[in-house]
Design a protein around this motif. Structure first.
Motif, mmCIF file in Angstrom:
data_model
loop_
_atom_site.group_PDB
_atom_site.id
_atom_site.type_symbol
_atom_site.label_atom_id
_atom_site.label_comp_id
_atom_site.label_asym_id
_atom_site.label_seq_id
_atom_site.Cartn_x
_atom_site.Cartn_y
_atom_site.Cartn_z
ATOM 1 N N UNK A 178 0.700 -1.215 -0.007
ATOM 2 C CA UNK A 178 0.094 -0.078 0.015
ATOM 3 C C UNK A 178 0.892 1.253 0.082
ATOM 4 N N UNK A 179 0.937 1.894 -1.099
ATOM 5 C CA UNK A 179 1.690 3.076 -1.096
ATOM 6 C C UNK A 179 0.879 4.244 -0.559
ATOM 7 N N UNK A 180 1.418 5.340 -0.546
ATOM 8 C CA UNK A 180 0.688 6.414 0.049
ATOM 9 C C UNK A 180 -0.402 6.990 -1.055
ATOM 10 N N UNK A 181 -1.599 6.776 -0.934
ATOM 11 C CA UNK A 181 -2.653 6.951 -1.674
ATOM 12 C C UNK A 181 -2.912 8.340 -1.773
ATOM 13 N N UNK A 182 -3.894 8.602 -3.015
ATOM 14 C CA UNK A 182 -4.325 9.674 -3.437
ATOM 15 C C UNK A 182 -3.019 10.534 -3.868
ATOM 16 N N UNK A 183 -1.792 10.191 -4.331
ATOM 17 C CA UNK A 183 -1.063 10.708 -4.997
ATOM 18 C C UNK A 183 -1.334 10.006 -6.538
ATOM 19 N N UNK A 184 -1.582 10.811 -7.534
ATOM 20 C CA UNK A 184 -2.016 10.134 -9.159
ATOM 21 C C UNK A 184 -1.089 9.108 -9.308
ATOM 22 N N UNK A 185 0.249 9.292 -9.382
ATOM 23 C CA UNK A 185 1.234 8.289 -9.760
ATOM 24 C C UNK A 185 1.248 7.104 -8.764
ATOM 25 N N UNK A 186 1.014 7.030 -7.565
ATOM 26 C CA UNK A 186 1.067 5.905 -6.660
ATOM 27 C C UNK A 186 -0.205 5.213 -7.047
ATOM 28 N N UNK A 187 -1.278 5.872 -7.151
ATOM 29 C CA UNK A 187 -2.526 5.223 -7.404
ATOM 30 C C UNK A 187 -2.522 4.518 -8.657
ATOM 31 N N UNK A 188 -1.869 5.025 -9.744
ATOM 32 C CA UNK A 188 -1.923 4.328 -11.137
ATOM 33 C C UNK A 188 -0.838 3.032 -11.014
ATOM 34 N N UNK A 189 0.089 3.241 -10.250
ATOM 35 C CA UNK A 189 0.880 2.195 -10.173
ATOM 36 C C UNK A 189 0.529 1.137 -9.236
ATOM 37 N N UNK A 190 -0.197 1.302 -8.268
ATOM 38 C CA UNK A 190 -0.959 0.398 -7.493
ATOM 39 C C UNK A 190 -2.240 -0.543 -8.204
ATOM 40 N N UNK A 191 -2.830 0.426 -9.098
ATOM 41 C CA UNK A 191 -4.007 0.092 -9.840
ATOM 42 C C UNK A 191 -3.238 -0.958 -11.094
ATOM 43 N N UNK A 192 -2.229 -0.734 -11.596
ATOM 44 C CA UNK A 192 -1.352 -1.634 -12.594
ATOM 45 C C UNK A 192 -1.088 -2.898 -12.041
ATOM 46 N N UNK A 193 -0.739 -2.866 -10.566
ATOM 47 C CA UNK A 193 -0.302 -4.105 -9.947
ATOM 48 C C UNK A 193 -1.367 -5.082 -9.819
ATOM 49 N N UNK A 194 -2.586 -4.303 -9.329
ATOM 50 C CA UNK A 194 -3.874 -5.126 -9.091
ATOM 51 C C UNK A 194 -4.253 -5.688 -10.320
ATOM 52 N N UNK A 195 -4.139 -4.850 -11.364
ATOM 53 C CA UNK A 195 -4.714 -5.552 -12.550
ATOM 54 C C UNK A 195 -4.038 -6.599 -13.053
#
Length: 223
Positions: A178-195
């Protein structure tokens, strides 16, 4: 059928032929993880203040092929929104407007599917600028990781099962950082990992146990 017809109509309505690439087939097995931070949650009134996109190729997340930008907004963020996205109104006022950022973002995305968490919200926010400039909505296919997670964990759940599609719950079930959320880049990165992880589970017909409370515990569909 309707999606195909709408794409043909949108291509005919496209104001700028330089962006016809949005309707072309994407490179094989590529997608783009996308996240937007906004002044609030009302697509009619609120505006984007940050956007990030990261390319996915096969099973790789290409952080070296990414785009991120702070975006100028004429609508001040509320104190509550600032606590979420951590961008001060002074920073936002000094950034480029979305209409200036959008062409580079569209060229980065191309015709690739857009991967996101509740993707429709981010796309709807972008579409306000896309319609102004191009006269159409984004034609890209959308992949919502919350829908993939639902398919992997709750596809046959009885009515009494409480469904939790929160970002934190998904990360925990998949054992992802869980990276620090509500940073657009971090959220995109976590979304890619989830996907990538959910795509693999679904391809192997492996479900997430609903009683799992830690890193992913799986069972074959129908077990």
């Amino acid at each position: 059928m309707w999606t195909s017809l709408r794409r043909r109509l949108d291509r005919a309505r496209l104001r700028d032929p330089a962006f016809a690439f949005l309707f072309e087939p994407p490179p094989p097995d590529e997608a783009v993880a996308l996240d937007c931070e906004t002044t609030g949650l009302d697509p009619r009134r609120d505006e984007i203040v940050a956007v990030a996109a990261i390319r996915i190729r096969g099973d790789r997340i290409l952080t070296s092929e990414s785009l991120r930008a702070t975006v100028r907004s004429d609508r001040p963020s509320s104190p509550e929104a600032i606590k979420v996205h951590r961008l001060l109104n002074a920073e936002i006022r000094e950034a480029e407007p979305l209409d200036a950022v959008l062409p580079a973002l569209l060229r980065f995305i191309g015709g690739r599917p857009i991967v996101g968490y509740y993707t429709e919200f981010d796309v709807r926010m972008l579409d306000k600028s896309v319609r102004r400039q191009l006269g159409i909505r984004l034609p890209n296919p959308r992949i919502d990781v919350s829908s993939l997670y639902h398919a992997a964990k709750y596809r046959d759940a009885p009515d009494y099962v409480k469904i939790d599609l929160s970002f934190a719950r998904i990360l925990e079930d998949l054992g992802l950082p869980a990276l620090p959320q509500h940073d657009a880049f971090n959220d995109a990165l976590m979304t890619a990992m989830i996907y990538l992880q959910l795509r693999d589970l679904l391809a192997r017909r492996v479900a997430i146990r609903r009683e799992a409370a830690g890193p992913v515990e799986t069972v074959a569909f129908g077990a």
